[in-house]
Design an enzyme around this catalytic site. Sequence first.
Site, mmCIF file in Angstrom:
data_model
loop_
_atom_site.group_PDB
_atom_site.id
_atom_site.type_symbol
_atom_site.label_atom_id
_atom_site.label_comp_id
_atom_site.label_asym_id
_atom_site.label_seq_id
_atom_site.Cartn_x
_atom_site.Cartn_y
_atom_site.Cartn_z
ATOM 1 N N ASP A 6 6.010 5.884 3.005
ATOM 2 C CA ASP A 6 6.324 5.762 1.574
ATOM 3 C C ASP A 6 5.632 6.905 0.840
ATOM 4 O O ASP A 6 4.690 7.520 1.364
ATOM 5 C CB ASP A 6 5.841 4.413 1.018
ATOM 6 N N SER A 7 6.083 7.155 -0.385
ATOM 7 C CA SER A 7 5.419 8.163 -1.204
ATOM 8 C C SER A 7 3.977 7.750 -1.511
ATOM 9 O O SER A 7 3.160 8.614 -1.836
ATOM 10 C CB SER A 7 6.183 8.342 -2.516
ATOM 11 N N TYR A 38 7.615 10.172 -6.116
ATOM 12 C CA TYR A 38 8.792 10.939 -5.714
ATOM 13 C C TYR A 38 9.952 10.730 -6.700
ATOM 14 O O TYR A 38 10.844 11.568 -6.806
ATOM 15 C CB TYR A 38 9.289 10.465 -4.339
ATOM 16 N N GLY A 39 9.944 9.568 -7.338
ATOM 17 C CA GLY A 39 11.138 9.114 -8.064
ATOM 18 C C GLY A 39 11.605 9.996 -9.193
ATOM 19 O O GLY A 39 12.753 9.904 -9.629
ATOM 20 N N CYS A 69 10.685 3.248 1.379
ATOM 21 C CA CYS A 69 10.750 3.879 0.063
ATOM 22 C C CYS A 69 12.226 3.984 -0.291
ATOM 23 O O CYS A 69 13.003 4.605 0.452
ATOM 24 C CB CYS A 69 10.112 5.260 0.145
ATOM 25 N N ASN A 70 12.599 3.376 -1.400
ATOM 26 C CA ASN A 70 14.013 3.416 -1.793
ATOM 27 C C ASN A 70 14.443 4.818 -2.182
ATOM 28 O O ASN A 70 15.572 5.232 -1.917
ATOM 29 C CB ASN A 70 14.251 2.477 -2.971
ATOM 30 N N THR A 71 13.537 5.542 -2.834
ATOM 31 C CA THR A 71 13.889 6.879 -3.301
ATOM 32 C C THR A 71 14.192 7.786 -2.106
ATOM 33 O O THR A 71 15.203 8.504 -2.097
ATOM 34 C CB THR A 71 12.721 7.460 -4.134
ATOM 35 N N GLU A 152 0.282 3.283 -8.795
ATOM 36 C CA GLU A 152 -0.528 4.241 -8.025
ATOM 37 C C GLU A 152 -1.930 4.387 -8.636
ATOM 38 O O GLU A 152 -2.891 4.654 -7.931
ATOM 39 C CB GLU A 152 0.164 5.609 -7.959
ATOM 40 N N THR A 187 9.804 -0.078 -3.598
ATOM 41 C CA THR A 187 8.859 -0.896 -2.825
ATOM 42 C C THR A 187 7.506 -1.051 -3.520
ATOM 43 O O THR A 187 6.699 -1.886 -3.108
ATOM 44 C CB THR A 187 8.663 -0.314 -1.416
ATOM 45 N N HIS A 188 7.257 -0.260 -4.563
ATOM 46 C CA HIS A 188 6.040 -0.479 -5.351
ATOM 47 C C HIS A 188 6.160 -1.720 -6.246
ATOM 48 O O HIS A 188 5.152 -2.338 -6.582
ATOM 49 C CB HIS A 188 5.787 0.711 -6.289
HETATM 50 N N1 DGL Z 1 8.096 3.141 -3.282
HETATM 51 C C1 DGL Z 1 8.999 4.195 -3.660
HETATM 52 C C2 DGL Z 1 10.419 3.641 -3.784
HETATM 53 O O1 DGL Z 1 10.704 2.643 -3.199
HETATM 54 C C3 DGL Z 1 8.468 4.839 -4.885
HETATM 55 C C4 DGL Z 1 9.034 6.151 -5.124
HETATM 56 C C5 DGL Z 1 8.204 7.044 -5.990
HETATM 57 O O2 DGL Z 1 7.232 7.585 -5.489
HETATM 58 O O3 DGL Z 1 8.576 7.223 -7.145
HETATM 59 O O4 DGL Z 1 11.273 4.163 -4.410
#
Ligand code: DGL
Length: 277
Positions: A6-7, A38-39, A69-71, A152, A187-188
């Site tokens: 994940d990010s 990342y988003g 991570c969805n992104t 974060e 996922t956050h």
């Molecule tokens: N947990 C990441 C997701 O599911 C967060 C992405 C991010 O870093 O913005 O999208």
Amino acid sequence: MIGVFDSGYGGLTILSQIRQILPEYDYLYLGDNARAPYGTRSFNVIYEYTLQAVNYLHQQGCNLIILACNTASAKALRTIQQRDINPNKLRVLGVIRPTVEVIPQRTQTKHIGVLATPGTVASESYVIELLKQDSSLTVTQQACPMWVPLIESGEHLYNGANYFVDKYLTELLSRDPLIDTIILGCTHYPLLLPKIEAFLSSHANHPSLIAKRPISVISQGSIVADSFADYLRRHPEFPQDSKGGTCHFLTTESASKFAESASLFLSEPIQAHHIEL
Ligand code: DGL
């Protein structure tokens, strides 16, 4: 070994559920905390960063990697699967497909809300995948750019975060008051679940927001874990030689900072190691 990427800390919400039902495997978690979120980044940057993480985990011995991570799942997974890896040596899985598969059974109004990062929303992945499941669904997306930075930085625990929880939920529900199912498409976001549920119950009778019906909020952890267990049953060749029940943590940020925050998220003390991607 199973890699979980994940990010930042969000993928821990997936890892903890997977380990609950599959404790016997070996896991290596990688959080690119130094470059999170990342988003809000461009397609190319998310793809490059995700590929670097996948290559790193593969070099460490992971032959099965979950993009928790969805992104990254929305913006990088397909290209990596099609262009960058040999599927005989490495499999990379995402979190969006397993999530959307369970949604049609969970909605009565067929109106779905998706809360996600700006990158995931812009990709339209949830809209496309949900409509593949059931073309009669109405899907409304809401980008929540402040939620990952709040989590974060640990600020999601404090009252100041309520402002942004209320803001994005109000925007989503005022755009479609018939929504009865909200997907936490990042996922956050389960870390904000207590605040999200508090908002929904305190606004339950507000006619412009919610049509007086309960709204269910879907976190991905257990859904992805069940789907992953099913994948392993169907693919006994992955992951080979990986049944020691270990779990190690890597971060691109400070190892002590990661260990401190991740221990809170997982409710158990952990150690982490710093790496450079
Ligand atoms: N947990 C990441 C997701 O599911 C967060 C992405 C991010 O870093 O913005 O999208």
